[in-house]
Enzyme design. Structure first.
Site, PDB file in Angstrom:
ATOM      1  N   THR A  56       1.152   3.128  -6.084  1.00 10.24           N
ATOM      2  CA  THR A  56       1.289   3.062  -4.444  1.00 10.24           C
ATOM      3  C   THR A  56       0.589   4.091  -3.841  1.00 10.24           C
ATOM      4  OG1 THR A  56       2.990   3.057  -2.807  1.00 10.24           O
ATOM      5  CG2 THR A  56       3.447   4.348  -4.689  1.00 10.24           C
ATOM      6  N   SER A  57       0.258   3.860  -2.554  1.00  8.00           N
ATOM      7  CA  SER A  57      -0.184   4.847  -1.612  1.00  8.00           C
ATOM      8  C   SER A  57       1.001   5.813  -1.184  1.00  8.00           C
ATOM      9  CB  SER A  57      -1.148   4.322  -0.537  1.00  8.00           C
ATOM     10  OG  SER A  57      -2.430   3.838  -0.946  1.00  8.00           O
ATOM     11  N   ASP A 116      -1.607  -6.372  -1.701  1.00 12.30           N
ATOM     12  CA  ASP A 116      -1.584  -7.287  -0.224  1.00 12.30           C
ATOM     13  C   ASP A 116      -2.212  -6.681   0.700  1.00 12.30           C
ATOM     14  OD1 ASP A 116       0.861  -5.797   1.968  1.00 12.30           O
ATOM     15  OD2 ASP A 116       0.309  -4.803   0.042  1.00 12.30           O
ATOM     16  N   ASP A 145       0.862  -2.807  -6.357  1.00  5.19           N
ATOM     17  CA  ASP A 145       1.090  -2.190  -5.375  1.00  5.19           C
ATOM     18  C   ASP A 145       2.663  -2.269  -4.942  1.00  5.19           C
ATOM     19  OD1 ASP A 145       0.770  -0.858  -2.950  1.00  5.19           O
ATOM     20  OD2 ASP A 145       0.863  -2.516  -1.941  1.00  5.19           O
ATOM     21  N   LEU A 146       3.246  -1.295  -4.147  1.00  5.07           N
ATOM     22  CA  LEU A 146       4.678  -1.574  -3.877  1.00  5.07           C
ATOM     23  C   LEU A 146       5.012  -2.193  -2.639  1.00  5.07           C
ATOM     24  CD1 LEU A 146       7.469  -0.657  -4.908  1.00  5.07           C
ATOM     25  CD2 LEU A 146       7.190   1.440  -3.657  1.00  5.07           C
ATOM     26  N   ASP A 147       4.449  -1.390  -1.557  1.00  7.38           N
ATOM     27  CA  ASP A 147       5.034  -2.009  -0.241  1.00  7.38           C
ATOM     28  C   ASP A 147       4.261  -3.388   0.043  1.00  7.38           C
ATOM     29  OD1 ASP A 147       6.654   0.299   1.007  1.00  7.38           O
ATOM     30  OD2 ASP A 147       4.905   1.247   0.337  1.00  7.38           O
TER      31      ASP A 147
END
Length: 219
Positions: free
Chosen positions: A106-107, A163, A9-11
């Site tokens: 990522t979303s 996360d 994931d990114l953020d």
């Protein structure tokens, strides 16, 4: 257990974009009569369009799409304070050194995700999956299944690093091993993850030959 690829994931996982996210969404909520707490307790890990459809239930798709474009523009242009999270740069450098394939899943949309990735100064992934690539966002497994496929791997050969509760569920639903980083204590199925960490600095990746690797934690 030996694995062959990483799906990040990114953020909130590789990039600390929380201040920018909270600014944009809190301002949006204020304009539409929602408190910041209500907004922020829902949005994390989900596609922006999913959150907008939730909070704009009953409104036309045209109105929702207009709000999406406005919010996307704000989030893509506001990268103040966006930076790599502790351990992210070193971990990605290690994967590249060991020639372990990795993807960002990522979303976020392309403009937002690429702006934050650039602001954080992260290396380029082999594969970059964004909201535009899948019809069903997290917690559905589609994005992680696609990320693994584009790496030439099965999801079961990959480790998902997440996360947000929606992302943790997406990784588990895909059949991947999941590392949760600063996931909320009430995250569903948190007991099913391989490791639950407070920082990526705690993770050790060791090459295991034939393109595989094992995971452990620093003592």
């Amino acid at each position: 257990m030996t694995y062959r690829g990483f799906l990040f994931d990114l953020d909130g996982t590789l990039v600390d974009s929380l201040p920018a996210v909270e600014r944009a969404w809190s301002q949006w909520g204020a304009r539409h009569g929602f408190t910041a707490d209500v907004i922020l307790n829902f949005i994390h890990g989900k596609q922006a369009i999913t959150s907008l459809r939730h909070f704009m239930a009953g409104q036309s798709e045209e109105a929702i799409q207009a709000e999406f474009l406005r919010l996307e523009s704000i989030e893509a242009s506001d990268t103040d304070g966006v930076q790599a999270l502790p351990g992210a740069q070193v971990l990605l450098a290690t994967l590249n050194e060991l020639q372990i394939p990795w993807a960002i899943v990522t979303s976020g949309s392309i403009p937002v995700a690429h702006a934050r990735h650039k602001a954080a100064g992260l290396p380029a992934p082999a594969v970059f999956i964004t909201a535009e690539n899948v019809k069903r966002g997290k917690p559905e497994p589609d994005a992680y299944l696609l990320g693994a496929e584009q790496l030439g791997l099965s999801a079961r050969e990959c480790v998902v690093v997440e996360d947000a509760p929606a992302g943790v569920l997406a990784g588990l639903n895909a059949g991947s091993a999941v590392i949760a980083v600063n996931a909320p204590a009430d995250t569903p199925r948190l007991s099913d993850v391989t490791f639950s960490l407070t920082t990526l600095e705690a993770l050790v990746v060791t090459g295991a030959g034939k393109g595989g690797f094992t995971l452990s934690l620093k003592a």
